[in-house]
Design a protein around this motif. Structure first.
Motif, short mmCIF file in Angstrom:
data_model
loop_
_atom_site.label_atom_id
_atom_site.label_comp_id
_atom_site.label_asym_id
_atom_site.label_seq_id
_atom_site.Cartn_x
_atom_site.Cartn_y
_atom_site.Cartn_z
N ILE A 256 0.83 -1.21 0.00
CA ILE A 256 0.00 0.00 0.00
C ILE A 256 0.87 1.25 0.00
CG2 ILE A 256 -1.64 1.34 1.39
CD1 ILE A 256 -2.88 -1.42 2.18
N ASN A 257 1.92 1.28 0.82
CA ASN A 257 2.80 2.45 0.87
C ASN A 257 3.53 2.67 -0.45
OD1 ASN A 257 2.12 3.22 3.47
ND2 ASN A 257 3.71 1.97 4.40
N THR A 258 4.00 1.58 -1.06
CA THR A 258 4.69 1.67 -2.34
C THR A 258 3.74 2.20 -3.41
OG1 THR A 258 6.12 -0.18 -1.76
CG2 THR A 258 5.96 0.37 -4.09
N GLU A 259 2.53 1.65 -3.46
CA GLU A 259 1.55 2.07 -4.45
C GLU A 259 1.18 3.54 -4.27
OE1 GLU A 259 -2.93 0.81 -5.87
OE2 GLU A 259 -1.61 -0.71 -5.04
N LYS A 260 0.97 3.97 -3.03
CA LYS A 260 0.62 5.37 -2.78
C LYS A 260 1.74 6.30 -3.24
CE LYS A 260 -2.56 5.01 1.11
NZ LYS A 260 -2.76 5.32 2.53
N HIS A 261 2.98 5.94 -2.94
CA HIS A 261 4.12 6.77 -3.32
C HIS A 261 4.22 6.91 -4.84
CE1 HIS A 261 8.09 8.58 -3.14
NE2 HIS A 261 8.51 7.67 -4.00
N VAL A 262 4.09 5.79 -5.55
CA VAL A 262 4.19 5.81 -7.00
C VAL A 262 3.04 6.59 -7.61
CG1 VAL A 262 4.16 4.36 -9.08
CG2 VAL A 262 5.56 3.70 -7.12
N LEU A 263 1.82 6.42 -7.10
CA LEU A 263 0.68 7.17 -7.61
C LEU A 263 0.83 8.66 -7.33
CD1 LEU A 263 -2.35 4.83 -6.82
CD2 LEU A 263 -1.40 5.39 -9.06
N TYR A 264 1.35 9.02 -6.16
CA TYR A 264 1.55 10.43 -5.84
C TYR A 264 2.55 11.06 -6.83
CZ TYR A 264 2.18 14.64 -3.07
OH TYR A 264 2.23 15.94 -2.66
N GLU A 265 3.62 10.33 -7.17
CA GLU A 265 4.57 10.83 -8.17
C GLU A 265 3.89 11.00 -9.53
OE1 GLU A 265 8.00 8.33 -8.43
OE2 GLU A 265 8.66 8.80 -6.39
N TYR A 266 3.06 10.04 -9.90
CA TYR A 266 2.30 10.09 -11.16
C TYR A 266 1.40 11.31 -11.19
CZ TYR A 266 -1.50 8.33 -14.30
OH TYR A 266 -2.47 8.16 -15.26
N TYR A 267 0.66 11.55 -10.12
CA TYR A 267 -0.24 12.70 -10.05
C TYR A 267 0.54 14.01 -10.07
CZ TYR A 267 -3.82 9.25 -8.79
OH TYR A 267 -4.67 8.17 -8.78
N ASN A 268 1.70 14.04 -9.45
CA ASN A 268 2.51 15.26 -9.47
C ASN A 268 3.05 15.56 -10.87
OD1 ASN A 268 2.31 16.30 -6.87
ND2 ASN A 268 3.83 14.87 -6.09
N ILE B 142 1.50 14.85 -13.65
CA ILE B 142 0.36 15.41 -14.37
C ILE B 142 0.14 16.86 -13.92
CG2 ILE B 142 -2.11 15.22 -14.86
CD1 ILE B 142 -1.82 12.18 -14.26
N GLY B 143 0.22 17.10 -12.61
CA GLY B 143 0.05 18.45 -12.08
C GLY B 143 1.04 19.44 -12.68
N ASP B 144 2.28 19.03 -12.82
CA ASP B 144 3.29 19.91 -13.44
C ASP B 144 2.93 20.23 -14.88
OD1 ASP B 144 4.79 20.03 -11.11
OD2 ASP B 144 6.19 18.46 -11.73
N ALA B 145 2.33 19.27 -15.58
CA ALA B 145 1.99 19.46 -16.99
C ALA B 145 0.77 20.36 -17.19
CB ALA B 145 1.74 18.10 -17.66
N ILE B 146 -0.07 20.51 -16.18
CA ILE B 146 -1.33 21.26 -16.35
C ILE B 146 -1.36 22.61 -15.66
CG2 ILE B 146 -2.58 19.08 -16.56
CD1 ILE B 146 -3.80 19.75 -13.76
N LYS B 147 -0.28 23.02 -15.06
CA LYS B 147 -0.31 24.22 -14.22
C LYS B 147 -0.66 25.52 -14.95
CE LYS B 147 4.69 24.44 -14.40
NZ LYS B 147 5.88 24.11 -13.67
N ASN B 148 -0.57 25.55 -16.28
CA ASN B 148 -0.87 26.78 -17.02
C ASN B 148 -2.27 26.81 -17.63
OD1 ASN B 148 1.68 27.95 -16.54
ND2 ASN B 148 2.56 26.68 -18.14
N TYR B 149 -3.09 25.84 -17.28
CA TYR B 149 -4.46 25.80 -17.81
C TYR B 149 -5.43 26.40 -16.81
CZ TYR B 149 -2.59 22.95 -21.51
OH TYR B 149 -1.86 22.54 -22.60
N LYS C 234 -9.21 9.73 -11.21
CA LYS C 234 -9.51 11.16 -11.42
C LYS C 234 -9.88 11.85 -10.11
CE LYS C 234 -13.95 9.71 -13.19
NZ LYS C 234 -13.62 8.31 -12.98
N MET C 235 -10.59 11.14 -9.23
CA MET C 235 -10.95 11.70 -7.92
C MET C 235 -9.71 11.83 -7.03
SD MET C 235 -14.12 12.46 -7.96
CE MET C 235 -14.34 12.80 -6.23
N GLU C 236 -8.87 10.82 -7.06
CA GLU C 236 -7.62 10.87 -6.27
C GLU C 236 -6.75 12.02 -6.76
OE1 GLU C 236 -5.96 7.00 -6.89
OE2 GLU C 236 -7.53 6.00 -5.71
N PHE C 237 -6.66 12.18 -8.08
CA PHE C 237 -5.88 13.28 -8.65
C PHE C 237 -6.47 14.63 -8.26
CE2 PHE C 237 -4.97 15.97 -12.52
CZ PHE C 237 -3.68 16.27 -12.16
N PHE C 238 -7.78 14.75 -8.31
CA PHE C 238 -8.44 15.98 -7.90
C PHE C 238 -8.12 16.31 -6.44
CE2 PHE C 238 -12.03 18.25 -6.03
CZ PHE C 238 -12.07 19.37 -6.84
#
Length: 127
Positions: A52-64, A66-73, A85-89
């Motif tokens: 669970i900790n490994t999965e959370k860490h990897v998903l958090y990096e994935y979401y970050n 995406i966040g870096d790619a969308i910051k100008n929208y 999509k809810m977790e990312f939100f």
């Protein structure tokens, strides 16, 4: 009048397709999660808490990423079949860089790239 930058993101836990809404042909940016099914299967033999900790860490990096790619929208539609999509939100909601963005979430099935493109065209045509 300056045009509002709009973006559609179809995503699940393994991949995100980012498509900017423009008058030009769509360009698709792809961001993939590093947490593969094979890795998950290897981790199953380990303790559940480690998995669970490994999965959370990897998903958090994935979401970050995406966040870096969308910051100008300014306006974003998140859509797809999973709860990613809810977790990312939730990750975006905790970051002040994204507080002024208009973000909406829609539940959809798996879609081809053409279906995703059509979905974004219809969504932003009405918004």
């Amino acid at each position: 009048m300056k045009r509002v930058k709009k973006l559609g993101i179809w995503m699940d836990h393994s991949i995100a397709y980012l498509m900017e809404f423009t008058n030009n042909p769509f360009e698709i940016k792809t961001i993939e999660s590093q947490f593969s099914i094979e890795e998950k299967e290897l981790q199953i033999s380990k303790k559940a808490s480690v998995l669970i900790n490994t999965e959370k860490h990897v998903l958090y990096e994935y979401y970050n990423k995406i966040g870096d790619a969308i910051k100008n929208y300014k306006q974003i539609i998140l859509f797809g079949p999973s709860c990613a999509k809810m977790e990312f939100f939730d990750v975006l909601s905790e970051d002040e860089r994204f507080l002024k963005m208009k973000i909406e979430i829609k539940e959809t099935d798996k879609m081809s790239l053409n279906q995703q493109h059509d979905f974004i065209l219809k969504y932003f045509a009405n918004n």
